[in-house]
Design an enzyme around this catalytic site. Structure first.
Site, PDB file in Angstrom:
ATOM      1  N   GLY A  12       0.774  -1.241   0.000  1.00 54.12           N
ATOM      2  CA  GLY A  12       0.000   0.000   0.000  1.00 54.12           C
ATOM      3  C   GLY A  12       0.802   1.287   0.000  1.00 54.12           C
ATOM      4  O   GLY A  12       0.281   2.341   0.370  1.00 54.12           O
ATOM      5  N   ASN A  14       1.748   3.010  -2.548  1.00 54.45           N
ATOM      6  CA  ASN A  14       1.108   3.945  -3.492  1.00 54.45           C
ATOM      7  C   ASN A  14      -0.190   4.504  -2.910  1.00 54.45           C
ATOM      8  O   ASN A  14      -0.491   5.682  -3.090  1.00 54.45           O
ATOM      9  CB  ASN A  14       0.863   3.265  -4.842  1.00 54.45           C
ATOM     10  CG  ASN A  14       2.097   3.306  -5.722  1.00 54.45           C
ATOM     11  OD1 ASN A  14       2.499   4.365  -6.201  1.00 54.45           O
ATOM     12  ND2 ASN A  14       2.724   2.152  -5.911  1.00 54.45           N
ATOM     13  N   MET A  86      -3.471  -7.050  -7.093  1.00 51.26           N
ATOM     14  CA  MET A  86      -2.836  -8.129  -7.846  1.00 51.26           C
ATOM     15  C   MET A  86      -3.847  -9.185  -8.279  1.00 51.26           C
ATOM     16  O   MET A  86      -3.608 -10.384  -8.171  1.00 51.26           O
ATOM     17  CB  MET A  86      -1.714  -8.753  -7.011  1.00 51.26           C
ATOM     18  CG  MET A  86      -0.655  -7.741  -6.575  1.00 51.26           C
ATOM     19  SD  MET A  86       0.032  -6.746  -7.927  1.00 51.26           S
ATOM     20  CE  MET A  86       1.271  -7.890  -8.529  1.00 51.26           C
ATOM     21  N   LEU A  89      -9.256  -8.445 -13.159  1.00 51.87           N
ATOM     22  CA  LEU A  89     -10.666  -8.076 -12.981  1.00 51.87           C
ATOM     23  C   LEU A  89     -11.526  -8.697 -14.069  1.00 51.87           C
ATOM     24  O   LEU A  89     -11.077  -8.870 -15.211  1.00 51.87           O
ATOM     25  CB  LEU A  89     -10.795  -6.551 -13.021  1.00 51.87           C
ATOM     26  CG  LEU A  89     -10.102  -5.831 -11.854  1.00 51.87           C
ATOM     27  CD1 LEU A  89      -9.897  -4.359 -12.176  1.00 51.87           C
ATOM     28  CD2 LEU A  89     -10.919  -5.991 -10.573  1.00 51.87           C
ATOM     29  N   ASN A 103      -4.662   2.221 -13.428  1.00 51.90           N
ATOM     30  CA  ASN A 103      -3.757   1.292 -12.752  1.00 51.90           C
ATOM     31  C   ASN A 103      -2.345   1.836 -12.868  1.00 51.90           C
ATOM     32  O   ASN A 103      -2.017   2.504 -13.845  1.00 51.90           O
ATOM     33  CB  ASN A 103      -3.834  -0.077 -13.440  1.00 51.90           C
ATOM     34  CG  ASN A 103      -2.881  -1.092 -12.841  1.00 51.90           C
ATOM     35  OD1 ASN A 103      -2.761  -1.200 -11.609  1.00 51.90           O
ATOM     36  ND2 ASN A 103      -2.191  -1.845 -13.683  1.00 51.90           N
ATOM     37  N   HIS A 105       1.557   0.554 -13.143  1.00 48.93           N
ATOM     38  CA  HIS A 105       2.291  -0.668 -13.479  1.00 48.93           C
ATOM     39  C   HIS A 105       3.786  -0.352 -13.520  1.00 48.93           C
ATOM     40  O   HIS A 105       4.187   0.659 -14.093  1.00 48.93           O
ATOM     41  CB  HIS A 105       1.809  -1.192 -14.839  1.00 48.93           C
ATOM     42  CG  HIS A 105       2.460  -2.472 -15.234  1.00 48.93           C
ATOM     43  ND1 HIS A 105       2.113  -3.680 -14.662  1.00 48.93           N
ATOM     44  CD2 HIS A 105       3.454  -2.738 -16.108  1.00 48.93           C
ATOM     45  CE1 HIS A 105       2.877  -4.638 -15.183  1.00 48.93           C
ATOM     46  NE2 HIS A 105       3.692  -4.089 -16.064  1.00 48.93           N
ATOM     47  N   SER A 132       4.213   3.202 -15.412  1.00 53.34           N
ATOM     48  CA  SER A 132       3.179   3.746 -16.282  1.00 53.34           C
ATOM     49  C   SER A 132       1.848   3.745 -15.561  1.00 53.34           C
ATOM     50  O   SER A 132       1.533   2.802 -14.831  1.00 53.34           O
ATOM     51  CB  SER A 132       3.016   2.877 -17.539  1.00 53.34           C
ATOM     52  OG  SER A 132       4.257   2.651 -18.175  1.00 53.34           O
ATOM     53  N   ASP A 141      -2.974  -4.956 -18.420  1.00 57.80           N
ATOM     54  CA  ASP A 141      -1.962  -3.900 -18.589  1.00 57.80           C
ATOM     55  C   ASP A 141      -1.945  -3.327 -20.006  1.00 57.80           C
ATOM     56  O   ASP A 141      -0.903  -2.941 -20.528  1.00 57.80           O
ATOM     57  CB  ASP A 141      -0.555  -4.426 -18.218  1.00 57.80           C
ATOM     58  CG  ASP A 141      -0.484  -4.914 -16.779  1.00 57.80           C
ATOM     59  OD1 ASP A 141      -1.172  -4.327 -15.928  1.00 57.80           O
ATOM     60  OD2 ASP A 141       0.240  -5.888 -16.512  1.00 57.80           O
ATOM     61  N   GLU A 170       6.962   6.135  -8.980  1.00 57.93           N
ATOM     62  CA  GLU A 170       5.537   5.788  -8.874  1.00 57.93           C
ATOM     63  C   GLU A 170       4.824   6.742  -7.927  1.00 57.93           C
ATOM     64  O   GLU A 170       3.733   7.227  -8.191  1.00 57.93           O
ATOM     65  CB  GLU A 170       5.359   4.343  -8.372  1.00 57.93           C
ATOM     66  CG  GLU A 170       5.847   3.285  -9.340  1.00 57.93           C
ATOM     67  CD  GLU A 170       5.477   1.875  -8.890  1.00 57.93           C
ATOM     68  OE1 GLU A 170       4.356   1.666  -8.377  1.00 57.93           O
ATOM     69  OE2 GLU A 170       6.316   0.961  -9.059  1.00 57.93           O
TER      70      GLU A 170
HETATM   71  C1  GAR Z   1       3.857  -1.254  -7.215  1.00 56.09           C
HETATM   72  O1  GAR Z   1       5.181  -1.280  -7.656  1.00 56.09           O
HETATM   73  C2  GAR Z   1       2.909  -1.321  -8.393  1.00 56.09           C
HETATM   74  O2  GAR Z   1       3.374  -0.628  -9.528  1.00 56.09           O
HETATM   75  C3  GAR Z   1       2.877  -2.795  -8.650  1.00 56.09           C
HETATM   76  O3  GAR Z   1       2.863  -3.399  -7.375  1.00 56.09           O
HETATM   77  C4  GAR Z   1       3.520  -2.536  -6.452  1.00 56.09           C
HETATM   78  C5  GAR Z   1       2.574  -2.273  -5.303  1.00 56.09           C
HETATM   79  O4  GAR Z   1       3.246  -1.575  -4.285  1.00 56.09           O
HETATM   80  N1  GAR Z   1       1.713  -3.156  -9.395  1.00 56.09           N
HETATM   81  C6  GAR Z   1       1.667  -4.193 -10.210  1.00 56.09           C
HETATM   82  O5  GAR Z   1       2.600  -4.947 -10.403  1.00 56.09           O
HETATM   83  C7  GAR Z   1       0.343  -4.385 -10.919  1.00 56.09           C
HETATM   84  N2  GAR Z   1       0.390  -5.490 -11.802  1.00 56.09           N
HETATM   85  P1  GAR Z   1       2.418  -0.850  -3.148  1.00 56.09           P
HETATM   86  O6  GAR Z   1       1.416  -1.856  -2.586  1.00 56.09           O
HETATM   87  O7  GAR Z   1       3.442  -0.468  -2.124  1.00 56.09           O
HETATM   88  O8  GAR Z   1       1.731   0.332  -3.759  1.00 56.09           O
END
Ligand code: GAR
Length: 185
Positions: A12, A14, A86, A89, A103, A105, A132, A141, A170
């Site tokens: 979490g 992000n 993860m 959907l 999203n 990625h 992205s 994606d 990010e």
């Molecule tokens: C992030 O790096 C995000 O870009 C990636 O998972 C991580 C989540 O981190 N997302 C994916 O790979 C989606 N397929 P977070 O839970 O600390 O935000």
């Protein structure tokens, strides 16, 4: 301000930046997770944001997504941000939020859809990696990219060191992209 839900499955980080950056454009009214004890849920709780956490296990994909959808509707959500969610959907869910769901990625899409993006970029000998933000469409994606940030790949990088460098970007990118999307709604 547009009413936003954030969907997470894990750490979490992000989500935290989306909460901390909250400005005029959006307010986070719900955080939902398919992992009941996702650590990131604590960021929502600390901020006083309602949480819906339920495991998808034992439910069909579309059934589980319908539960999430009901929560989103109940909270009058107008836009959805996936942040380390993860789980693929269902088509119906994606259609229901068409143009209103984004999203983040960890790759320079269209490169490296799916998992293990950093390991694959290093393995390929790429000089740059990044992240992205894209509109979510039915293909994994695959939706249109609305924001991107780039970092160098160093010769000594491992997937972990590269992932840390990308994650900083990010955290800069996602709040801006979400604000930009919600301003267009
Ligand atoms: C992030 O790096 C995000 O870009 C990636 O998972 C991580 C989540 O981190 N997302 C994916 O790979 C989606 N397929 P977070 O839970 O600390 O935000």
């Amino acid at each position: 301000r547009r009413r936003v839900a954030v969907l997470i499955s894990g750490r979490g980080s992000n989500l935290k930046t989306l909460i901390d950056a909250e400005q005029d454009a959006y307010e986070i009214v719900l955080v939902a997770s398919n992992v009941e004890d996702a650590p990131g849920l604590d960021f929502a709780r600390a901020a006083g944001i309602p949480v819906f956490a339920k495991s998808h296990k034992g439910l069909k994909r579309a059934e589980f997504d319908a539960l999430i959808d009901a929560q989103l509707r109940a909270h009058d959500v107008e836009a959805v941000a996936l942040a380390g969610y993860m789980r693929i959907l269902s088509e119906g869910f994606v259609e229901g939020w068409a143009g209103r769901m984004i999203n983040i990625h960890p790759s320079l899409l269209p490169l490296y859809k799916g998992l293990d993006t950093h390991a694959r970029a290093i393995e390929a000998g790429d000089h740059f990696a990044g992240c992205s933000v894209h509109i979510v469409t039915a293909g994994l994606d695959e939706g249109p990219v609305i924001a991107q940030a780039r970092v160098p790949i160093m010769p000594w990088d491992t997937p972990d060191t590269l992932s840390a460098r990308v994650l900083i970007e990010e955290h800069r990118l996602y709040p801006r992209a979400l604000a930009a999307l919600t301003r267009t709604l």
